[in-house]
Design a protein around this motif. Structure first.
Motif, mmCIF file in Angstrom:
data_model
loop_
_atom_site.group_PDB
_atom_site.id
_atom_site.type_symbol
_atom_site.label_atom_id
_atom_site.label_comp_id
_atom_site.label_asym_id
_atom_site.label_seq_id
_atom_site.Cartn_x
_atom_site.Cartn_y
_atom_site.Cartn_z
ATOM 1 N N UNK A 19 29.014 29.462 53.993
ATOM 2 C CA UNK A 19 29.492 28.581 55.050
ATOM 3 C C UNK A 19 29.089 27.145 55.025
ATOM 4 N N UNK A 20 28.681 26.636 53.949
ATOM 5 C CA UNK A 20 28.584 25.303 53.570
ATOM 6 C C UNK A 20 29.579 24.662 53.105
ATOM 7 N N UNK A 21 29.830 23.385 53.359
ATOM 8 C CA UNK A 21 30.872 22.728 52.887
ATOM 9 C C UNK A 21 30.650 22.552 51.258
ATOM 10 N N UNK A 22 31.988 22.479 50.648
ATOM 11 C CA UNK A 22 31.833 22.464 49.161
ATOM 12 C C UNK A 22 32.662 21.259 48.639
ATOM 13 N N UNK A 23 31.989 20.440 47.904
ATOM 14 C CA UNK A 23 32.401 19.186 47.397
ATOM 15 C C UNK A 23 32.579 19.196 45.830
ATOM 16 N N UNK A 24 33.886 19.853 45.329
ATOM 17 C CA UNK A 24 33.854 19.919 44.040
ATOM 18 C C UNK A 24 34.036 18.868 43.096
ATOM 19 N N UNK A 25 34.387 17.637 43.662
ATOM 20 C CA UNK A 25 34.410 16.541 42.937
ATOM 21 C C UNK A 25 33.375 15.538 42.882
#
Length: 140
Positions: A19-25
């Motif tokens: 459920x957590x936001x994903x910040x790939x960069x």
């Protein structure tokens, strides 16, 4: 790090992690589980953000993530998912961990603050205030 008493269990983490936001960069984020445990520690103790133990990472990281996720609605999704996983048995607020502002400490139960004055609550219309109406015995 050994698990501590009020930290997330592996079961809870397995529910929360997707459920957590994903910040790939960009710069890799601090460990979400560690930061969540820091946020929960702070909310449970009522301590200032700056007093979060070092094992949970920088206090500013915990604070910033808490505020950012509040604006994104992440906390609502987490609560709903964990509550559903426990069949709704987890919905509670433990008042022993909630601190009251110092100015509210003198308010007695049943008093309502309205426009700066304390006023006594009145019973709903049609409620009788005589002792016999609510089953009290008269003095014999």
């Amino acid at each position: 790090m050994s698990p501590r008493r009020y930290e997330l269990s592996d079961f809870e983490w397995s529910i929360i992690e997707p459920l957590l936001p994903n910040k790939p960069r960009g710069v890799p984020r601090a460990d979400d589980r560690k930061v969540l445990n820091g946020i929960y520690w702070r909310l449970r103790t009522g301590s200032p953000w700056a007093d979060i133990p070092e094992r949970y990472g920088p206090a500013t990281t915990c604070y910033n993530r808490f505020v950012r996720w509040r604006k994104l609605g992440v906390w609502d999704r987490i609560f709903d998912a964990v509550s559903a996983a426990y069949d709704g048995d987890l919905q509670m607020i433990d008042s022993s961990s909630i601190r009251v502002h110092q100015h509210a400490a003198n308010v007695k139960r049943g008093d309502v603050i309205k426009k700066g004055a304390l006023r006594r609550r009145t019973p709903p219309l049609g409620t009788s205030l005589t002792p016999d109406a609510w089953g009290a015995r008269g003095a014999d």
